[in-house]
Design a protein around this motif. Structure first.
Motif, PDB file in Angstrom:
ATOM      1  N   UNK B  72      41.890  52.532  18.151  1.00 51.75           N
ATOM      2  CA  UNK B  72      40.756  53.711  17.951  1.00 51.75           C
ATOM      3  C   UNK B  72      39.635  53.699  18.642  1.00 51.75           C
ATOM      4  N   UNK B 287      46.147  56.058  11.115  1.00 51.93           N
ATOM      5  CA  UNK B 287      44.822  56.964  11.051  1.00 51.93           C
ATOM      6  C   UNK B 287      44.010  56.303  10.200  1.00 51.93           C
ATOM      7  N   UNK B 289      44.218  52.128  10.102  1.00 51.13           N
ATOM      8  CA  UNK B 289      43.287  51.572  10.413  1.00 51.13           C
ATOM      9  C   UNK B 289      42.447  51.388  11.847  1.00 51.13           C
ATOM     10  N   UNK B 290      43.330  52.690  12.336  1.00 52.29           N
ATOM     11  CA  UNK B 290      43.529  52.875  13.532  1.00 52.29           C
ATOM     12  C   UNK B 290      44.070  51.693  14.238  1.00 52.29           C
TER      13      UNK B 290
END
Lengths: 448, 324
Positions: B72, B287, B289-290
């Motif tokens: 992300x 959500x 460690x993205x």
């Protein structure tokens, strides 16, 4: 039949009315939103600036400063929202999502030191505070605190709130009950080193069974880590090129070994900091000492922590092994804010001398603002909750000399992974023999 | 609403049967087609449109993303099946799978047996029948999080009621969140408390469709109550049983809220992931460690796991009490 159809009609009217009301409510919301957002409409109500923070107890300690602002500024109202106790596990991941998706973040948000590496690497997340004239605040901060609020491409995005400093909080009443001295100067003399600290712990534990000497492994792990990091070039999990050095940095191993030792010798209450159990532990006197950076004082004295019942029972002594800098935060304005100008004004106020002095007196968080640090109200401050401990003397004198520990871009994730293991050896879910290996493995995974 | 009521009256009044033939309108054949052929599809379409939007699309999108190394806060790179091969060698993933299956078995087997017994008891005649039958459903009305919060308190290590009661019998306090099996047990009780009544009501509905004469005939032949239960009730309940078991399988394998709340909203599932389920693992990867790609791959593996689990259970249940 007629009655029936009339009732039907009435229901229909009611339903339509409800819908219309709903639509009107949405409409009015929208209109105030855009009007104040553009800042053009004269009829707009006060602008609400949402301040989002994290932390236990009194967290950022802005309650009194915010109340004062709201009383004095009818046009800009601050909505102070402390989202959670936990930075790495809850607050920061959520904030990253909001920042990345462009919606959800407040107008002014708190960032712990552990998140600053990533924040700096994403200039696109932040409003440029330079546009609002905050460049002139440079003289208020130590160079490192200022530099850390500047993005990779040289844009000012955050100003410092507090710095860590270090002390050791202890339960004066329980120390006396255990036949140890209660006075803070004498207590400080008991433990020049961590070895002495453990000796005192055993003396305490021999007398008192219901209360453990230390809360858990994690708090003191962090204290020792920052002390040792200062001896090893001010780096902890990452070197200054952002390479993971968990397995190479002796500071991490020393801190881990200490955590394992206090757990193995039965000195911990096996409570992890910033959990509901830990908060209950303070209320039920489950532990007698706590590693205390300045901001921890608010976590203890706040209602969520030990709370008013323990006023005067806690005190503050020197920490074994010399000073250190754990924690400290910044405030920034996300680019998505609809009121960046007002947000910058609020940020300017909250990091300013007056608000920072108020924070220190209310919660105990040591200001990073140099003028606030030098203010007589801070230098001479005593903390009533902590038995009138001269916190100004304890924290302010050393604050100017604090050195930052370098924290990498992925520091928050790695810290989270490591602290899980440090707590896991304490609660027994990871055997002591496997602890170090798992710590390194999990850190590598979290950094990858 | 008023429109509907008003329009309803004339149609109920007697009408000349020839009315429709008298006034043929243009476009009538279109209206008839619309009425007879298209309307049913139009009426069911909202479900399918929503399913397309919130079911099928995310499914496909997840599959697409699972082929990328998608961070992300960083880069997006094509890795093909890289995420899947990495996952198969990831001990943390397998630990989550074992946790999920373990909790599923501990929770579901007693739950279904209990629900069956409960339904059997509720199927008899007794006073305040409706009240008691509805009472069984009460736990379902409470919010999952509220249940989990209360149970988390009950299972507290230092101040929990469960350890207090165990202390009467001289047991040492159990650290419910730290030890693997106790944590599974604690979570299983939360699930059972909430869902046993629900399943019992479904079993009860199934039981009431079983013809009474079967039991009468069995009684005449001298079959005991117990024998009637196992030889008539259980086999006749097979379709209900399949529904309940598949439902529990899907629910159990996607378990998320209870174990997450049990650990203060932290998806790590205990300090050493003792009770981290696959859903929590997905959430942590995505959500926390993205690593969206990795999380997507895990989501697809969970989907496969559910298909396999449901398939096995379906085959097992089909064999119940049947020599068919």
């Amino acid at each position: 039949m007629i009655a029936h159809s009339r009732r039907g009609r009435l229901l229909a009217v009611a339903a339509v009315a409800a819908l219309a009301l709903g639509a009107a409510a949405c409409g009015s919301d929208d209109s105030t939103g855009t009007a104040s957002g553009g800042g053009s409409s004269a009829a707009a109500g006060p602008v609400t600036v949402t301040l989002q923070t994290f932390g236990g107890g009194k967290n950022f300690g802005y309650k009194e400063a915010v109340d004062k602002w709201n009383a004095e500024h009818k046009d800009i109202q601050i909505k102070y929202d402390n989202l959670t106790d936990q930075f790495e596990q809850v607050y920061w991941p959520q904030m990253i999502q909001w920042l990345q998706s462009g919606a959800g973040a407040g107008d002014v948000v708190g960032i712990d030191e552990g998140g600053m590496g990533l924040a700096k690497a994403h200039p696109e997340w932040w409003a440029d505070l330079g546009e609002f004239g905050l460049q002139n605040r440079k003289a208020d901060f130590a160079a490192w605190k200022w530099e850390n609020g500047v993005t990779a491409d040289g844009k000012l995005f955050g100003l410092g709130t507090d710095v860590g400093g270090m002390s050791l909080c202890y339960r004066r009443d329980l120390f006396e009950k255990a036949g140890l001295p209660g006075d803070r100067d004498e207590v400080s003399k008991l433990w020049p080193t961590w070895d002495d600290f453990i000796k005192v712990a055993h003396k305490f534990q021999d007398k008192i069974k219901d209360t453990k000497f230390v809360d858990g492994t994690n708090t003191l792990y962090n204290v020792v880590l920052v002390q040792e990091a200062a001896k090893n070039g001010n780096v902890s999990y990452f070197d200054k090129d952002n390479n993971l050095i968990v397995d190479k940095n002796p500071a991490v191993k020393t801190a881990y070994d200490f955590a394992q030792r206090i757990s193995q010798e039965g000195l911990t209450a096996k409570l992890r900091n910033f959990t509901p159990e830990w908060n209950t532990g303070m209320k039920k006197s489950q532990f007698a000492t706590l590693g205390c950076p300045s901001w921890m004082l608010g976590a203890v004295s706040g209602d969520g922590g030990a709370g008013p019942d323990f006023k005067g029972k806690w005190d503050v002594a020197a920490v074994p092994g010399g000073g250190g800098n754990w924690g400290g935060s910044w405030l920034a304005v996300p680019k998505q804010s609809k009121h960046p100008k007002e947000a910058a004004q609020v940020l300017d106020y909250l990091t300013g001398k007056e608000a920072e002095v108020s924070v220190f007196n209310y919660a105990g968080n040591m200001p990073s603002n140099i003028q606030a640090q030098q203010d007589p109200a801070v230098q001479g401050a005593k903390n009533e909750y902590f038995n009138d401990a001269p916190v100004g003397d304890i924290f302010a004198k050393s604050a100017a000399a604090l050195q930052p520990v370098f924290l990498g871009v992925k520091h928050a994730q790695v810290k989270n992974a490591i602290e899980s293991v440090v707590s896991a050896i304490d609660d027994g879910s990871v055997p002591y023999a496997n602890g170090w290996k798992q710590l390194v493995d999990d850190a590598v995974k979290a950094a990858g | 609403m008023s429109l509907h009521v008003d329009a309803g009256h004339p149609t109920r009044a007697p009408m000349p049967p020839s009315r429709r033939h008298v006034r043929p309108r243009p476009g009538r054949s279109f209206m008839t087609w619309l009425d007879l052929k298209a309307a049913p599809y139009l009426l069911v379409s909202p479900y399918y449109l929503l399913f397309l939007l919130f079911g099928l699309f995310p499914l496909g999108f997840t599959l697409y993303f699972s082929l990328f190394d998608y961070d992300l806060t960083g880069t997006v790179e094509w890795t093909g099946l890289g995420n899947y091969t990495a996952m198969l060698g990831d001990a943390a993933f397998w630990k989550a799978v074992v946790n999920t299956l373990g909790m599923f078995v501990i929770a579901t087997v007693p739950q279904i047996l209990l629900a069956l017994m409960l339904a059997n008891a509720l199927n008899k005649r007794f006073k305040f029948q409706l009240f008691v039958r509805l009472g069984v459903l009460l736990p379902l009305v409470t919010s999952v999080v509220a249940v989990a919060v209360v149970f988390t308190q009950l299972y507290g290590r230092d101040w929990g009621v469960v350890n207090w009661v165990l202390g009467w019998f001289g047991a040492d306090p159990i650290d419910w969140k730290a030890e693997r099996l106790p944590s599974w047990l604690a979570i299983a009780t939360m699930i059972d408390w909430r869902w046993t009544g629900y399943n019992a009501i479904i079993f009860l509905a199934g039981m009431q469709t079983i013809p009474k004469d079967l039991y009468e005939a069995a009684s005449i032949d001298g079959a005991s109550r117990r024998r009637q239960f196992w030889q008539i009730t259980v086999p006749m309940l097979r379709p209900t049983m399949i529904f309940v078991v598949l439902n529990s399988t899907i629910g159990g394998l996607t378990l998320f809220a209870e174990p997450t709340t049990f650990y203060n909203g932290n998806v790590h599932g205990g300090t050493n992931s003792q009770f981290q389920t696959v859903s929590m693992f997905i959430y942590e990867q995505g959500f926390r460690e993205f690593d969206y790609g990795y999380a997507s791959a895990a989501a697809w593996l969970l989907f496969l796991l559910i298909l396999i689990g449901s398939g096995i259970n379906f085959l097992l249940i089909r064999r119940i009490g049947g020599n068919k």
